[in-house]
Design an enzyme around this catalytic site. Structure first.
Site, mmCIF file in Angstrom:
data_model
loop_
_atom_site.group_PDB
_atom_site.id
_atom_site.type_symbol
_atom_site.label_atom_id
_atom_site.label_comp_id
_atom_site.label_asym_id
_atom_site.label_seq_id
_atom_site.Cartn_x
_atom_site.Cartn_y
_atom_site.Cartn_z
ATOM 1 C CB CYS A 52 -7.202 -1.749 3.882
ATOM 2 S SG CYS A 52 -7.498 -1.807 5.697
ATOM 3 C CG HIS B 144 -0.079 1.108 8.336
ATOM 4 N ND1 HIS B 144 0.085 2.217 6.974
ATOM 5 C CD2 HIS B 144 -0.465 0.216 8.403
ATOM 6 C CE1 HIS B 144 -0.796 1.978 6.816
ATOM 7 N NE2 HIS B 144 -1.601 0.715 7.718
#
Length: 626
Positions: free
Chosen positions: A373, A546
């Site tokens: 990611c 997050h």
């Protein structure tokens, strides 16, 4: 692994060394085309730049990239040092082939050294040993290059040059088209162009200022003829409508891969570019033309940019001959097709190239799968944990880990990433197979990847191959078993929340973390920014907001909050019913993600969690996942 797969993998590896450095070839090519004695603007001072670039810069860049592909950053430095020995040992030869051998070899050597030293380095001596090992191993390999690799590569190039001279002497050059065009469709175009033809072309160009070798693979004419035949004579409307765009991309953009699906949908069409290229090569041989440097990418713009002024018309005629002959032969073959299926052929092409979204996987025994990611800290960690748990029983030989998309390990066999990050993944891991997904928890491509990997395992069992003991990355463990990282109370959970917009829901999650004392208020903006970079939606109705990696300083201590939205929050057409807001001190977020993944692994538990109003039960489920 089939012979075709091995050849394709080898071709991709060679391309992975050369393609990142094409800019250096272009810079050298333009300097040559413009400023050498026979160039467009002869200039002795500027022409003097070409020699050092060709003799030193380009081989060092290729060797460094080859070292990186096999040995990471340390391999990059070792490869660059080692190839200098090859260059010095054969000063009269351009050491491109030596770089392609020495670079990967040096990376492999330093990788083996590092593996041997694992757990043996005395504390406090890590930097000293790391630096001295690269220096000493690089020095020894440079010496090996001087006495052996450089002279051997010179001998090989001499043999190849002699073979070319025989072909020229007996007018057999056009026969090379029989090899070139099928090899291109197998995605060996960059390998044969830059791995074989370019070194020979450089040697010829140093003597005559031009070389026909640069023209053999790069000529856009053969592919243009095939595409034009589909433009005007294909019976399938969808394929016919797609061909004009492919013409532009191929002819002006130089992306020859665009016409490969049109050949694959009717393999007989390969005859057209073979004969077209053979006729063009015959013309180029007869006229004595050539290019001053490699034309990459193979567009008409690059092709003509590297053409000496006196051969401009000659080379344009050669491209036209290739296109015309290829078109004439392709037309009856295309018209005779029943109904072409460009989508099926494109999928076949992606499978051959190793980037199929359906995860057509080559042999990955003892390989590494990397979930990537943007930062390598959040969604990829959870995706890796879930997939690791899913695959470990059938494929204990595989390593499953996570990383940032920009720092994928050099030994990764497969990279799994979101679609928006696929190009960055390909740049970071040019030799790996890329599997693109929409989310990390529940995506058809992950199912296809699982099926492909388990089929390979069954194939090994049928052949009697031994499957290695588990090499999977261990689950993250808390530093202190007595202090679970995932500690949730009823105050951290909100059920029955009213549906909000995506950003407002993320901000509400962040506000709970602030209220809990886990983060500063600035962390909330970082959570929104993280979702803009790549979606925090994980799949299966779960999102995990997050912060970005840069917001680590805003985290006071690790914490988790949960909001339940019975009607869901829209994430680009997907509904998230559970939003786990997380903040991790140091690397504790990885342990939090592993715990959440474990908690929702049972789909019946997950479904109940989306609708229940029993806050105590939810807290108990999450806390037991530690």
């Amino acid at each position: 692994m089939a012979i075709k797969d091995k050849v394709s993998s080898f071709g991709k590896f060679l391309s992975g060394m050369v393609m990142p450095n094409i800019g250096a070839f272009i810079a050298w090519g333009f300097l040559t085309a413009l400023f050498i004695e026979t160039g467009w603007l002869p200039n002795e001072q500027f022409a003097s730049i070409t020699g050092p670039m060709l003799s030193y810069l380009i081989p060092v860049l290729i060797a460094a990239q080859g070292g990186y592909l096999t040995g990471g950053d340390r391999g990059r430095i070792t490869g660059a040092i080692a190839v200098i020995g090859c260059i010095a040992g054969a000063p009269d030869t351009t050491m491109l082939m030596g770089a392609m051998v020495m670079g990967p070899f040096a990376g492999w050597v330093i990788k083996m050294f590092d593996k041997a030293m694992e757990g043996r380095t005395p504390a406090g001596f890590e930097m000293l040993i790391d630096n001295f090992s690269v220096g000493i191993i690089g020095m020894l390999l440079a010496m090996l290059g001087y006495v052996a690799i450089g002279p051997i590569m010179t001998a090989i190039l001499t043999v190849l040059m002699g073979g070319v001279q025989i072909l020229i002497q007996y007018s057999l050059m056009p026969l090379l088209a029989i090899f070139i065009e099928p090899a291109k469709v197998l995605f060996l175009n960059n390998a044969i162009n830059h791995g074989i033809f370019t070194p020979i072309g450089i040697a010829q160009a140093q003597e005559t200022g031009r070389s026909i070798m640069y023209m053999l693979e790069a000529n856009p004419g053969p592919g243009l003829g095939v595409l034009l035949a589909y433009c005007f004579f294909c019976r399938d409307a969808k394929t016919r409508q797609s061909a004009p765009g492919a013409v532009i991309i191929h002819f002006f953009g130089g992306i020859h891969e665009i016409y490969f699906p049109y050949v694959l949908m009717n393999p007989k069409v390969i005859i057209a570019p073979i004969v077209g290229n053979a006729c063009a090569i015959a013309w180029f041989s007869f006229t004595g033309t050539g290019l001053t440097s490699a034309a990459s990418p193979g567009s008409i713009i690059a092709f003509l940019s590297m053409t000496p002024p006196e051969f401009m018309v000659t080379n344009i005629i050669g491209v036209a001959i290739a296109a015309g002959v290829s078109f004439a032969i392709a037309v009856p073959l295309v018209r005779s097709m029943a109904v072409a299926d460009i989508d099926r052929a494109s999928e076949q092409m992606r499978e051959m190239k190793g980037t199929s979204e359906a995860a057509v996987i080559s042999d990955t025994k003892d390989g590494k799968i990397v979930f990537a990611c943007d930062a390598g800290m959040g969604s990829s960690a959870m995706g890796a944990t879930r997939f690791r748990n899913r695959i470990k029983a059938e494929r204990p030989d595989l390593t499953v880990e996570h990383s940032s998309v920009d720092t994928v390990p050099a030994d990764a066999a497969i990279v799994v990433c979101q679609r928006v990050l696929s190009e960055r993944a390909r740049k970071s891991a040019p030799t790996a197979q890329i599997v693109t997904i929409d989310n990390f928890l529940d995506d058809p491509a992950l199912d296809a990847l699982y099926e492909a990997l388990t089929k390979l395992a069954r194939a090994h069992e049928l052949k009697g191959d031994e499957v290695a003991a588990p090499a999977l990355v261990e689950e993250p463990k808390p530093a202190e078993a007595s202090a679970p990282v995932l500690s949730v109370t009823a105050d951290d959970i909100r059920v029955g929340c009213q549906t909000l917009s995506r950003e407002d829901a993320i901000r509400a999650s962040g506000a709970l973390l602030v209220e809990k004392g886990c983060v500063d208020a600035s962390y909330v903006d970082a959570m929104v920014e993280r979702d803009k970079l790549t979606s925090v939606y994980m799949g299966m109705g779960v999102a995990i907001p997050h912060g970005t990696n840069e917001a680590k300083d805003a985290v006071k201590h690790t914490g988790v909050v949960l909001q339940q939205y019975p009607d869901g929050v829209d994430f680009d057409g997907e509904k998230a019913y559970l939003l786990f807001g997380i903040a991790g001190k140091g690397n504790e977020h990885l342990e939090v993600l592993a715990a959440i993944c474990k908690a929702i692994e049972d789909e019946s538990v997950l479904e109940k969690m989306k609708t229940t109003d029993d806050v105590a039960w939810i807290a108990d489920v999450l806390n037991k996942a530690n």
